[in-house]
Enzyme design. Structure first.
Site, mmCIF file in Angstrom:
data_model
loop_
_atom_site.group_PDB
_atom_site.id
_atom_site.type_symbol
_atom_site.label_atom_id
_atom_site.label_comp_id
_atom_site.label_asym_id
_atom_site.label_seq_id
_atom_site.Cartn_x
_atom_site.Cartn_y
_atom_site.Cartn_z
ATOM 1 N N ASN A 147 66.506 26.282 23.649
ATOM 2 C CA ASN A 147 67.022 24.921 23.437
ATOM 3 C C ASN A 147 68.071 24.661 24.522
ATOM 4 O O ASN A 147 69.190 25.137 24.431
ATOM 5 C CB ASN A 147 67.649 24.825 22.038
ATOM 6 C CG ASN A 147 68.288 23.465 21.797
ATOM 7 O OD1 ASN A 147 68.020 22.510 22.534
ATOM 8 N ND2 ASN A 147 69.116 23.371 20.771
ATOM 9 N N TRP A 148 67.658 23.887 25.524
ATOM 10 C CA TRP A 148 68.569 23.652 26.657
ATOM 11 C C TRP A 148 69.639 22.611 26.345
ATOM 12 O O TRP A 148 70.550 22.396 27.142
ATOM 13 C CB TRP A 148 67.760 23.206 27.884
ATOM 14 C CG TRP A 148 67.024 24.319 28.568
ATOM 15 C CD1 TRP A 148 66.987 25.642 28.188
ATOM 16 C CD2 TRP A 148 66.230 24.225 29.752
ATOM 17 N NE1 TRP A 148 66.206 26.365 29.062
ATOM 18 C CE2 TRP A 148 65.734 25.509 30.033
ATOM 19 C CE3 TRP A 148 65.880 23.178 30.605
ATOM 20 C CZ2 TRP A 148 64.912 25.785 31.124
ATOM 21 C CZ3 TRP A 148 65.054 23.441 31.696
ATOM 22 C CH2 TRP A 148 64.580 24.734 31.947
ATOM 23 N N LYS A 149 69.495 21.926 25.220
ATOM 24 C CA LYS A 149 70.442 20.871 24.839
ATOM 25 C C LYS A 149 70.620 19.876 26.007
ATOM 26 O O LYS A 149 69.655 19.609 26.726
ATOM 27 C CB LYS A 149 71.782 21.468 24.414
ATOM 28 C CG LYS A 149 71.629 22.585 23.399
ATOM 29 C CD LYS A 149 72.936 23.000 22.794
ATOM 30 C CE LYS A 149 72.740 24.244 21.970
ATOM 31 N NZ LYS A 149 73.848 24.551 21.110
ATOM 32 N N HIS A 190 68.577 19.854 13.967
ATOM 33 C CA HIS A 190 69.587 20.711 14.594
ATOM 34 C C HIS A 190 70.971 20.278 14.115
ATOM 35 O O HIS A 190 71.225 19.072 13.957
ATOM 36 C CB HIS A 190 69.491 20.625 16.122
ATOM 37 C CG HIS A 190 70.284 21.699 16.806
ATOM 38 N ND1 HIS A 190 71.652 21.617 16.954
ATOM 39 C CD2 HIS A 190 69.910 22.888 17.341
ATOM 40 C CE1 HIS A 190 72.079 22.712 17.561
ATOM 41 N NE2 HIS A 190 71.043 23.500 17.806
ATOM 42 N N GLU A 230 73.691 19.953 15.558
ATOM 43 C CA GLU A 230 74.391 18.997 16.427
ATOM 44 C C GLU A 230 73.916 17.574 16.140
ATOM 45 O O GLU A 230 74.692 16.620 16.252
ATOM 46 C CB GLU A 230 74.184 19.381 17.904
ATOM 47 C CG GLU A 230 75.054 20.589 18.253
ATOM 48 C CD GLU A 230 74.500 21.482 19.349
ATOM 49 O OE1 GLU A 230 73.617 21.046 20.101
ATOM 50 O OE2 GLU A 230 74.967 22.637 19.430
ATOM 51 N N GLU A 252 69.901 28.605 11.220
ATOM 52 C CA GLU A 252 71.013 28.598 12.166
ATOM 53 C C GLU A 252 72.321 28.360 11.422
ATOM 54 O O GLU A 252 72.663 27.194 11.128
ATOM 55 C CB GLU A 252 70.825 27.484 13.186
ATOM 56 C CG GLU A 252 69.571 27.621 14.016
ATOM 57 C CD GLU A 252 69.766 26.993 15.379
ATOM 58 O OE1 GLU A 252 69.729 27.724 16.374
ATOM 59 O OE2 GLU A 252 69.983 25.770 15.456
ATOM 60 N N GLY A 297 76.839 28.542 19.349
ATOM 61 C CA GLY A 297 77.695 28.294 20.512
ATOM 62 C C GLY A 297 79.099 28.865 20.390
ATOM 63 O O GLY A 297 79.982 28.533 21.178
ATOM 64 N N SER A 313 74.297 32.211 18.853
ATOM 65 C CA SER A 313 74.986 33.143 19.758
ATOM 66 C C SER A 313 74.206 34.424 20.054
ATOM 67 O O SER A 313 74.779 35.518 20.102
ATOM 68 C CB SER A 313 76.375 33.481 19.184
ATOM 69 O OG SER A 313 77.162 32.317 19.129
HETATM 70 C C1 PEP Z 1 71.325 26.405 19.229
HETATM 71 O O1 PEP Z 1 71.765 25.463 19.866
HETATM 72 O O2 PEP Z 1 70.422 26.216 18.427
HETATM 73 C C2 PEP Z 1 71.914 27.734 19.436
HETATM 74 C C3 PEP Z 1 71.494 28.723 18.703
HETATM 75 O O3 PEP Z 1 72.853 27.824 20.424
HETATM 76 P P1 PEP Z 1 73.558 29.184 20.939
HETATM 77 O O4 PEP Z 1 72.466 30.173 21.184
HETATM 78 O O5 PEP Z 1 74.270 28.775 22.178
HETATM 79 O O6 PEP Z 1 74.470 29.634 19.838
#
Ligand code: PEP
Length: 254
Positions: free
Chosen positions: A9-11, A96, A98, A168, A174, A213
């Site tokens: 997931n490049w966001k 997600h 976010e 998640e 993050g 993470s």
């Molecule tokens: C995500 O955005 O779904 C995610 C898991 O990010 P990160 O790996 O940076 O924690």
């Protein structure tokens, strides 16, 4: 052969130069690393087609990070599931945290997106998970049940076939604070048992990724858990070197 689903997931990251260099180098490794892993790359919408051109002859799939609840019409700024399908997207991330937090997306809205995605034979990657406060208050299972119930309520039973669920925990995204792999295993088991109670699906067909993470130093113990069927990776998917290390570790363990 068991398959392991790794989603990048490049966001809101990446640009033309980064994409060229990422895939130029990835091509050199694809035959070695990608045979047991299903790798999905979800770039920002504006780069979907560019990424699609790059992965065309590779065993990699295209994912979108979001979709609208409408298929077409006067909805300025949105992207529809039909359009995603049209340009070769196969997987769509929805729910997600976010989007839930920053764009106020509710379980109800997310279940509408889930419905549309399934109607078009695309594959939803449904993100669920609790906040730090929920965890402290012992509410993790309650939150997860509500996030799943909404889907059952809208779509009835037998909806989780050909679907990926991404567990998640929000406090792990993050932050550099990944969850304990053994705790994640128990939560994945809970998710699978809960779905099994409502859905006729075979337990082996329920796919649950972990996200939060992940990096090459902590990934091994997650991959080793029997009910972790894949990973959703944010930050560590932006560096090809780091991403490849994770893919290689998964390839060696599976
Ligand atoms: C995500 O955005 O779904 C995610 C898991 O990010 P990160 O790996 O940076 O924690």
């Amino acid at each position: 052969m068991k398959k392991f689903f790794i989603t990048a997931n490049w966001k809101l990251n990446g640009n033309i130069k980064m994409i060229s260099s990422f895939f130029e180098r990835l091509k050199l490794y694809s035959s070695v690393f990608l045979e047991k892993n299903i790798v999905i790359i979800a770039p920002p919408t504006i780069y979907l087609e560019r990424v699609y051109k790059n992965i065309k002859n590779m065993n990699i799939f295209l994912g979108a990070q979001n979709v609208d609840i409408n298929l077409q019409g006067a909805f300025t700024g949105e992207t529809s599931a039909l359009m995603l399908q049209d340009i070769g997207v196969k997987y769509v991330i929805i729910g997600h945290s976010e989007r839930r937090l920053l764009h106020h997306e509710t379980n109800d809205l997310i279940s509408k997106k889930f419905h549309l995605i399934k109607e078009l034979n695309l594959i939803p990657i449904l993100c669920i998970g609790e906040t730090e406060r929920d965890k402290k208050n012992g509410q993790t299972q309650k939150i997860i049940k509500a996030q799943l119930n909404c889907i059952f309520k809208k779509l009835g039973k037998s909806v989780f076939n050909n679907t990926i669920i991404a567990y998640e925990p929000i406090w792990a995204i993050g932050t550099g604070l990944s969850a304990d792999p053994k705790d994640v295993q128990l939560i994945h088991q809970f998710i699978k048992n809960y779905i099994k109670k409502h859905d006729k699906i075979n337990t082996n067909d329920i796919l649950v990724q972990y996200g939060g993470s992940i990096n090459h130093t902590n990934v091994k113990k997650f991959i080793e858990q029997p009910d972790i069927n894949g990973l959703l990776i944010g930050n560590s998917s932006l560096s090809l070197q780091e991403f490849l290390k994770i893919i290689k570790i998964a390839h060696d363990i599976i």
